[in-house]
Design an enzyme around this catalytic site. Structure first.
Site, mmCIF file in Angstrom:
data_model
loop_
_atom_site.group_PDB
_atom_site.id
_atom_site.type_symbol
_atom_site.label_atom_id
_atom_site.label_comp_id
_atom_site.label_asym_id
_atom_site.label_seq_id
_atom_site.Cartn_x
_atom_site.Cartn_y
_atom_site.Cartn_z
ATOM 1 N N GLU A 15 9.972 15.357 16.072
ATOM 2 C CA GLU A 15 10.307 15.186 14.504
ATOM 3 C C GLU A 15 9.437 16.468 13.780
ATOM 4 O O GLU A 15 8.348 16.200 13.692
ATOM 5 C CB GLU A 15 10.106 13.900 13.977
ATOM 6 C CG GLU A 15 10.370 13.541 12.520
ATOM 7 C CD GLU A 15 10.183 12.302 12.155
ATOM 8 O OE1 GLU A 15 9.211 11.712 11.977
ATOM 9 O OE2 GLU A 15 11.262 11.619 11.606
ATOM 10 N N LYS B 183 0.885 -1.222 -0.261
ATOM 11 C CA LYS B 183 -0.057 -0.010 0.048
ATOM 12 C C LYS B 183 0.987 1.323 -0.016
ATOM 13 O O LYS B 183 1.568 1.739 0.986
ATOM 14 C CB LYS B 183 -1.138 0.031 1.294
ATOM 15 C CG LYS B 183 -2.062 1.359 1.112
ATOM 16 C CD LYS B 183 -2.624 1.692 2.117
ATOM 17 C CE LYS B 183 -1.847 2.738 2.887
ATOM 18 N NZ LYS B 183 -1.720 3.952 2.198
ATOM 19 N N CYS C 239 13.496 10.626 7.352
ATOM 20 C CA CYS C 239 13.474 10.183 8.857
ATOM 21 C C CYS C 239 14.873 10.273 9.444
ATOM 22 O O CYS C 239 14.933 10.291 10.587
ATOM 23 C CB CYS C 239 12.864 8.738 8.663
ATOM 24 S SG CYS C 239 13.889 7.764 7.406
ATOM 25 N N GLY D 276 3.065 3.528 13.747
ATOM 26 C CA GLY D 276 3.952 2.228 14.129
ATOM 27 C C GLY D 276 3.265 1.603 15.239
ATOM 28 O O GLY D 276 3.205 0.673 15.096
ATOM 29 N N THR E 130 5.981 7.192 14.187
ATOM 30 C CA THR E 130 6.147 6.482 15.111
ATOM 31 C C THR E 130 4.719 6.166 15.697
ATOM 32 O O THR E 130 4.293 5.045 16.344
ATOM 33 C CB THR E 130 7.155 7.034 16.042
ATOM 34 O OG1 THR E 130 8.408 7.104 15.535
ATOM 35 C CG2 THR E 130 7.028 6.495 17.508
ATOM 36 N N GLU E 131 3.859 7.111 15.614
ATOM 37 C CA GLU E 131 2.684 7.206 16.165
ATOM 38 C C GLU E 131 1.615 6.046 15.400
ATOM 39 O O GLU E 131 1.036 5.108 15.919
ATOM 40 C CB GLU E 131 1.929 8.435 15.756
ATOM 41 C CG GLU E 131 0.493 8.670 16.136
ATOM 42 C CD GLU E 131 -0.303 9.820 15.414
ATOM 43 O OE1 GLU E 131 0.571 10.544 14.890
ATOM 44 O OE2 GLU E 131 -1.496 10.128 15.545
ATOM 45 N N GLU F 268 9.962 0.960 10.400
ATOM 46 C CA GLU F 268 11.049 2.027 10.129
ATOM 47 C C GLU F 268 10.226 3.243 10.618
ATOM 48 O O GLU F 268 9.697 3.729 9.777
ATOM 49 C CB GLU F 268 11.686 1.729 8.920
ATOM 50 C CG GLU F 268 13.059 2.256 8.604
ATOM 51 C CD GLU F 268 13.217 3.751 8.139
ATOM 52 O OE1 GLU F 268 12.923 4.669 9.199
ATOM 53 O OE2 GLU F 268 13.066 4.075 7.081
ATOM 54 N N GLY G 24 6.945 5.006 8.297
ATOM 55 C CA GLY G 24 6.086 6.067 8.495
ATOM 56 C C GLY G 24 6.381 6.544 9.904
ATOM 57 O O GLY G 24 7.401 6.548 10.526
#
Ligand code: NAI
Ligand code: MG
Length: 502
Positions: A404, A198, A307, A256, A253-254, A273, A251
């Site tokens: 970030e 996706k 990133c 993730g 961290t949230e 990642e 993408g």
């Protein structure tokens, strides 16, 4: 619909974006089950670039079914490793032959300069496929001498097989749309997995064009399925699907963390990642002619949408003013513009959402007392441009230092000695990358060892290679992509033990 197709645009790309793009399921290009499409935008103008089939739960269902069938019953698993490797190599050749076209697609959909897409994104993707093609024939188990104390006198032959993990769901971001597709697809195909990919809703086009090349290369139907759509719908359905054996995500961290929760239902394997807030440390004994432009490109490359961007610039006190002013000088020289303009050095951010996010961070920084010595604002009022920005008067506890930003914004801070800087550099929930600039090789390697990051660059930044593992410590992720490390993410080990009793 569609931007006015100027003669600048590659004719094949103009054709490609003219009609709504479909999704790839079981070797066929199909519309969404719902019939819906969604727009992807040209970030240089904010205008609609193309319409794309909007995948949702039902499409993910069909794609997973196709991938399952291809894995369990298709010709794919019967192919030799050499045949698999050759297909991947052929895909690399096809991609390379279409460098110009992919450069345009990437530049139009993401905003990055055409020259950079052609010089970096496309060749890195082709190289990744070639590197992984070579691995297909080199995925080996071991023979293991075993003793088995409770069966005295018995003899066994024990060995391991490394088998593909199965059906893999791959969810990728928009910052390097083609390259992230390659990082994900390459190892999955080399190991013999099947895939539902996706792409990000902001940048689905290059993955869809790659899908056409995948079919042209001759991969069997259902081995690679590509379902564009939104994260909350298509992405979430893929991460939660009970028949998916592994999910690989790049993408925020949230999200993730949402992926980890979604994966719990069938305990599928997970690799992540995620984000970063990477420290870039310049010592007073550094070669400043290299460290200054290096530190500028550490943050400004890809408009800061990396990133691993060097977003915390730590400079030893005695050279602080010189380095920070030098980086600001570099920033002032960067020419902003449409990715298709050959003069452009930095394009727009990818979306209105990212523009608002980055400007929100700038506001937060200013309200907490940070000062921009260059940049600090949106640029122009058309498209999603942000001025390359150097922030000073920043403190460790500020939002712009902790979080970030994912834009062309660096927070500069002085430090007094190596003992002081290491705890500060490591004081982050992230641990993706770090860099150190010094002429003292002992110090360089000592510091490299103590930085808690998945990648440490010494006297360079943003050096990537298909052979070099990449991934995060701490909340920057799980697992390593690229290199031979990544093969572990897509294989599982089977121990076989045979009784050799006469
Ligand atoms: P995101 O994490 O929401 O999106 C990345 C991918 O995940 C996209 O394909 C998206 O459709 C998908 N996704 C979103 N929600 C999902 C869900 N609930 N389940 C499954 N898939 C889902 O990132 P976004 O919103 O585009 O950017 C927000 C921030 O994330 C950026 O400002 C940046 O800080 C960070 N980011 C980090 C990246 C990296 O390379 N590590 C890449 C992109 C964004
Ligand atoms: Mg999001």
């Amino acid at each position: 619909m569609g931007i006015a197709v100027s003669p600048q645009i590659h004719p094949q790309v103009a054709d490609f974006i003219e009609k709504p793009r479909k999704m790839l399921i079981n070797g066929n290009w199909v519309s969404a089950a719902s019939g819906k499409t969604f727009p992807t935008y040209n970030p240089a103008t904010g205008e609609v670039l193309a319409q794309v089939a909007e995948g949702d739960r039902e499409d993910i269902e069909q794609a997973v079914k196709a991938a399952r069938k291809a894995f369990d019953h298709g010709p794919w698993r019967k192919m030799t490793a050499s045949e698999r490797g050759r297909l991947i190599w052929k895909l690399a050749d096809l991609l390379e032959a279409h460098t110009e076209e992919f450069g345009y697609i990437e530049s139009l959909d993401n905003g990055k300069p055409l020259g950079i897409a052609k010089a970096a994104d496309v060749p890195l993707a082709a190289d990744l496929f070639r590197y992984m093609a070579g691995w297909a024939t080199k995925i080996e188990g071991n023979t293991i001498p075993i003793s088995v104390p409770y069966t005295p006198g018995a003899k066994y032959l024990a060995y391991t097989l490394r088998e593909p993990v199965g059906v893999v769901g791959q969810i990728i971001p928009w910052n390097f749309p083609l390259l992230m597709a390659a990082w994900k697809l390459g190892p999955a195909l080399a190991t013999g997995c099947t895939v539902v990919l996706k792409p990000a809703e902001q940048t689905p086009l290059s993955a869809l064009r790659l899908g056409e090349l995948i079919m042209e290369a001759g991969f069997p139907e259902g081995v690679v399925n590509i379902v564009p759509g939104y994260g909350e719908t298509a992405g979430a359905a893929l991460a939660a699907h009970p028949d998916v054996d592994k999910v690989a995500f790049t993408g925020s961290t949230e999200v993730g963390k949402l992926i980890v929760h979604a994966a719990a239902g069938n305990l599928k394997k997970v690799s992540l990642e995620l984000g970063g807030k990477s420290p870039n440390v310049v010592f007073k004994d550094a070669d400043l002619d290299a460290a200054i432009p290096g530190s500028a490109s550490a943050i400004f490359f890809n408009h800061g949408q990396c990133c691993c961007a060097g977003s915390r610039l730590y400079v030893e006190k005695s050279i602080y003013d010189r380095v920070v002013e030098g980086v600001a000088e570099q920033a002032r020289k960067i020419r902003l513009g449409s990715g298709l303009d050959p003069e452009t050095q930095m394009g727009p951010l990818v979306s209105k959402e990212q523009l608002d996010r980055v400007c929100g961070y700038l506001e937060a920084g200013f309200s907490e007392g940070a000062k921009a010595i260059t940049g600090g604002h949106q640029s122009g009022n058309k498209g999603y441009f942000v001025e390359p920005t150097v922030l000073v008067n920043t403190q460790e506890n500020m939002k712009v230092v902790k979080e970030e930003i994912f834009g062309p914004v660096v927070a500069a801070m002085p430090f007094s000695d190596p003992e002081e800087i290491l705890p500060r550099a490591n004081d982050s929930t992230y641990g993706l990358a770090a860099a150190v600039w010094t002429r003292d090789i002992n110090k360089a390697h000592r510091v490299a060892e103590q930085l808690r990051a998945g990648t440490v660059w010494i006297n360079c930044y943003n050096i990537f290679d298909a052979a070099l593992p990449f991934g995060g410590y701490k909340q920057s992720g799980w697992g390593r992509e690229m290199g031979h490390d990544v093969l572990n993410l897509y294989t599982q080990t089977k121990a076989v033990c045979a009784n050799l009793a006469a």
